[in-house]
Scaffold this motif. Structure first.
Motif, PDB file in Angstrom:
ATOM      1  N   ARG A 110      94.779 -80.305 -24.709  1.00 56.67           N
ATOM      2  CA  ARG A 110      94.567 -81.060 -23.161  1.00 56.67           C
ATOM      3  C   ARG A 110      95.777 -80.477 -22.600  1.00 56.67           C
ATOM      4  O   ARG A 110      96.796 -80.232 -23.026  1.00 56.67           O
ATOM      5  CB  ARG A 110      94.757 -82.405 -23.322  1.00 56.67           C
ATOM      6  N   ASP A 111      95.674 -79.749 -21.331  1.00 57.56           N
ATOM      7  CA  ASP A 111      96.437 -79.051 -20.343  1.00 57.56           C
ATOM      8  C   ASP A 111      96.699 -80.053 -19.456  1.00 57.56           C
ATOM      9  O   ASP A 111      96.159 -81.095 -19.209  1.00 57.56           O
ATOM     10  CB  ASP A 111      95.930 -77.723 -20.217  1.00 57.56           C
ATOM     11  N   ALA A 112      97.780 -79.512 -18.383  1.00 56.68           N
ATOM     12  CA  ALA A 112      98.185 -80.384 -17.339  1.00 56.68           C
ATOM     13  C   ALA A 112      97.226 -80.611 -16.107  1.00 56.68           C
ATOM     14  O   ALA A 112      97.061 -81.360 -15.601  1.00 56.68           O
ATOM     15  CB  ALA A 112      99.292 -79.569 -16.832  1.00 56.68           C
ATOM     16  N   PHE A 113      96.013 -79.856 -16.212  1.00 57.29           N
ATOM     17  CA  PHE A 113      95.173 -79.807 -15.395  1.00 57.29           C
ATOM     18  C   PHE A 113      93.929 -80.829 -15.695  1.00 57.29           C
ATOM     19  O   PHE A 113      92.855 -81.110 -15.236  1.00 57.29           O
ATOM     20  CB  PHE A 113      94.405 -78.326 -15.110  1.00 57.29           C
ATOM     21  N   GLY A 114      94.017 -81.351 -17.054  1.00 52.70           N
ATOM     22  CA  GLY A 114      93.277 -82.437 -17.210  1.00 52.70           C
ATOM     23  C   GLY A 114      91.939 -81.706 -18.314  1.00 52.70           C
ATOM     24  O   GLY A 114      91.167 -82.282 -18.718  1.00 52.70           O
ATOM     25  N   CYS A 115      91.944 -80.539 -18.324  1.00 59.12           N
ATOM     26  CA  CYS A 115      90.878 -79.736 -19.542  1.00 59.12           C
ATOM     27  C   CYS A 115      91.293 -80.070 -20.674  1.00 59.12           C
ATOM     28  O   CYS A 115      92.445 -80.076 -21.256  1.00 59.12           O
ATOM     29  CB  CYS A 115      91.134 -78.005 -19.022  1.00 59.12           C
ATOM     30  N   ARG A 116      90.160 -79.953 -21.478  1.00 59.18           N
ATOM     31  CA  ARG A 116      90.268 -80.350 -22.741  1.00 59.18           C
ATOM     32  C   ARG A 116      89.270 -79.632 -23.808  1.00 59.18           C
ATOM     33  O   ARG A 116      88.266 -79.449 -23.271  1.00 59.18           O
ATOM     34  CB  ARG A 116      89.797 -81.926 -23.047  1.00 59.18           C
ATOM     35  N   VAL A 117      89.773 -79.104 -24.864  1.00 57.35           N
ATOM     36  CA  VAL A 117      88.794 -78.249 -25.684  1.00 57.35           C
ATOM     37  C   VAL A 117      88.977 -78.886 -27.205  1.00 57.35           C
ATOM     38  O   VAL A 117      90.319 -79.482 -27.622  1.00 57.35           O
ATOM     39  CB  VAL A 117      88.983 -76.823 -25.821  1.00 57.35           C
ATOM     40  N   GLU A 118      87.785 -78.841 -27.970  1.00 60.94           N
ATOM     41  CA  GLU A 118      88.025 -79.354 -29.510  1.00 60.94           C
ATOM     42  C   GLU A 118      87.738 -78.000 -30.047  1.00 60.94           C
ATOM     43  O   GLU A 118      86.655 -77.498 -29.978  1.00 60.94           O
ATOM     44  CB  GLU A 118      87.183 -80.488 -29.658  1.00 60.94           C
ATOM     45  N   ILE A 119      88.340 -77.628 -31.382  1.00 58.75           N
ATOM     46  CA  ILE A 119      88.249 -76.569 -32.119  1.00 58.75           C
ATOM     47  C   ILE A 119      88.472 -76.895 -33.543  1.00 58.75           C
ATOM     48  O   ILE A 119      89.119 -77.839 -33.723  1.00 58.75           O
ATOM     49  CB  ILE A 119      89.033 -75.153 -31.666  1.00 58.75           C
ATOM     50  N   ASP A 120      87.704 -76.204 -34.421  1.00 59.86           N
ATOM     51  CA  ASP A 120      87.818 -76.354 -35.786  1.00 59.86           C
ATOM     52  C   ASP A 120      89.023 -75.719 -36.309  1.00 59.86           C
ATOM     53  O   ASP A 120      89.355 -74.543 -35.901  1.00 59.86           O
ATOM     54  CB  ASP A 120      86.752 -75.730 -36.636  1.00 59.86           C
ATOM     55  N   PRO A 121      90.237 -76.271 -36.682  1.00 56.96           N
ATOM     56  CA  PRO A 121      91.375 -75.573 -37.195  1.00 56.96           C
ATOM     57  C   PRO A 121      91.151 -74.483 -38.035  1.00 56.96           C
ATOM     58  O   PRO A 121      91.784 -73.451 -38.015  1.00 56.96           O
ATOM     59  CB  PRO A 121      92.282 -76.603 -37.932  1.00 56.96           C
ATOM     60  N   GLU A 122      89.836 -74.575 -38.925  1.00 56.39           N
ATOM     61  CA  GLU A 122      89.707 -73.246 -39.952  1.00 56.39           C
ATOM     62  C   GLU A 122      89.283 -72.089 -38.945  1.00 56.39           C
ATOM     63  O   GLU A 122      89.784 -70.884 -39.607  1.00 56.39           O
ATOM     64  CB  GLU A 122      88.509 -73.729 -40.572  1.00 56.39           C
ATOM     65  N   VAL A 123      89.249 -72.032 -37.756  1.00 57.17           N
ATOM     66  CA  VAL A 123      88.610 -71.065 -37.008  1.00 57.17           C
ATOM     67  C   VAL A 123      90.261 -70.216 -36.882  1.00 57.17           C
ATOM     68  O   VAL A 123      90.226 -68.865 -36.836  1.00 57.17           O
ATOM     69  CB  VAL A 123      88.160 -71.342 -35.632  1.00 57.17           C
ATOM     70  N   LEU A 124      91.270 -71.114 -36.439  1.00 52.43           N
ATOM     71  CA  LEU A 124      92.509 -70.577 -36.049  1.00 52.43           C
ATOM     72  C   LEU A 124      93.232 -70.164 -37.620  1.00 52.43           C
ATOM     73  O   LEU A 124      93.914 -69.063 -37.550  1.00 52.43           O
ATOM     74  CB  LEU A 124      93.517 -71.719 -35.666  1.00 52.43           C
ATOM     75  N   VAL A 125      92.857 -70.636 -38.690  1.00 54.50           N
ATOM     76  CA  VAL A 125      93.295 -70.123 -39.958  1.00 54.50           C
ATOM     77  C   VAL A 125      92.827 -68.739 -40.545  1.00 54.50           C
ATOM     78  O   VAL A 125      93.527 -67.874 -40.943  1.00 54.50           O
ATOM     79  CB  VAL A 125      92.966 -71.219 -41.044  1.00 54.50           C
ATOM     80  N   ARG A 126      91.499 -68.707 -40.120  1.00 52.88           N
ATOM     81  CA  ARG A 126      90.689 -67.543 -40.292  1.00 52.88           C
ATOM     82  C   ARG A 126      91.058 -66.355 -39.681  1.00 52.88           C
ATOM     83  O   ARG A 126      90.893 -65.185 -39.856  1.00 52.88           O
ATOM     84  CB  ARG A 126      89.091 -67.678 -40.402  1.00 52.88           C
ATOM     85  N   ASN A 127      91.482 -66.607 -38.420  1.00 45.71           N
ATOM     86  CA  ASN A 127      91.824 -65.524 -37.313  1.00 45.71           C
ATOM     87  C   ASN A 127      93.125 -65.656 -36.785  1.00 45.71           C
ATOM     88  O   ASN A 127      93.374 -66.388 -35.816  1.00 45.71           O
ATOM     89  CB  ASN A 127      90.916 -65.714 -36.141  1.00 45.71           C
ATOM     90  N   PRO A 128      94.256 -65.240 -37.642  1.00 42.17           N
ATOM     91  CA  PRO A 128      95.517 -65.264 -37.177  1.00 42.17           C
ATOM     92  C   PRO A 128      95.938 -64.812 -35.716  1.00 42.17           C
ATOM     93  O   PRO A 128      96.655 -65.188 -35.077  1.00 42.17           O
ATOM     94  CB  PRO A 128      96.479 -64.392 -38.029  1.00 42.17           C
ATOM     95  N   PRO A 129      95.268 -63.782 -35.313  1.00 40.89           N
ATOM     96  CA  PRO A 129      95.444 -63.462 -33.775  1.00 40.89           C
ATOM     97  C   PRO A 129      95.087 -64.335 -32.826  1.00 40.89           C
ATOM     98  O   PRO A 129      95.880 -64.683 -32.030  1.00 40.89           O
ATOM     99  CB  PRO A 129      94.455 -62.182 -33.480  1.00 40.89           C
ATOM    100  N   LEU A 130      93.943 -65.390 -33.184  1.00 38.39           N
ATOM    101  CA  LEU A 130      93.953 -66.475 -32.222  1.00 38.39           C
ATOM    102  C   LEU A 130      94.985 -67.457 -32.342  1.00 38.39           C
ATOM    103  O   LEU A 130      95.503 -68.079 -31.195  1.00 38.39           O
ATOM    104  CB  LEU A 130      92.484 -67.116 -32.841  1.00 38.39           C
TER     105      LEU A 130
END
Length: 176
Positions: A110-130
């Motif tokens: 969640r950011d300061a503007f109130g925007c919110r995203v949900e992601i699967d942490p596995e995507v971040l683990v599989r893609n170190p650049p992300l």
């Protein structure tokens, strides 16, 4: 707000490298179910337009459930695009990062503007650049004082990404 299409920064965005493969797998799974159900009905002589429509609808629902979100990240932003909508957060203005456990683990940003995203942490683990893009933005948010909670979740995820990267290096080098 994060840059829009055509803006500087979108060209050098990091993205999920397995997204296209995951979409193909979703199509294959839904298609296989559809073919199996249609063949089963045809083999028993019960196939009709009504039942065929039901099976197509069921396969479509399965595809919609399995279809992965497209995750991209650039300098100070992260976006998650589903079939109908794209959500973005400014990673340099993150307010909170939470890890929701359950049937499928989710990282909620969640950011300061109130925007919110949900992601699967596995995507971040599989893609170190992300992960590196998200971590760099979160570091800026922490230094700027906007990141109020989430250091623990980010630390756990950082250790997991590092562990998986080291494991991959050992595997490739033949040391494992």
């Amino acid at each position: 707000m994060p840059p829009r299409k055509g803006a500087r920064g979108l060209a050098d965005a990091a993205h999920d490298l397995r997204w296209a493969q995951d979409v193909r797998d979703s199509v294959r799974c839904a298609g296989s179910l559809l073919v199996l159900l249609l063949l089963l009905d045809w083999g028993t002589g019960r196939l009709s337009l009504r039942r065929g429509t039901l099976w197509v609808t069921l396969a479509l629902v399965l595809f919609l459930v399995l279809c992965p979100a497209r995750v991209r990240a650039g300098e100070d932003w992260l976006s998650v695009r589903r079939l109908l909508r794209e959500r973005r957060v400014r990673t340099d203005l993150l307010v909170s990062v939470r890890c929701r456990d359950g049937v499928s683990q989710r990282l909620v940003l969640r950011d300061a503007f109130g925007c919110r995203v949900e992601i699967d942490p596995e995507v971040l683990v599989r893609n170190p650049p992300l992960w590196f893009r998200l971590e760099a933005g979160a570091r800026k948010a922490a230094v700027g004082g906007t990141l109020l909670c989430g250091a623990t979740a980010l630390g756990r995820l950082s250790r997991r990404v590092d562990r998986e990267a080291a494991h991959a290096v050992f595997e490739v080098s033949g040391l494992e």
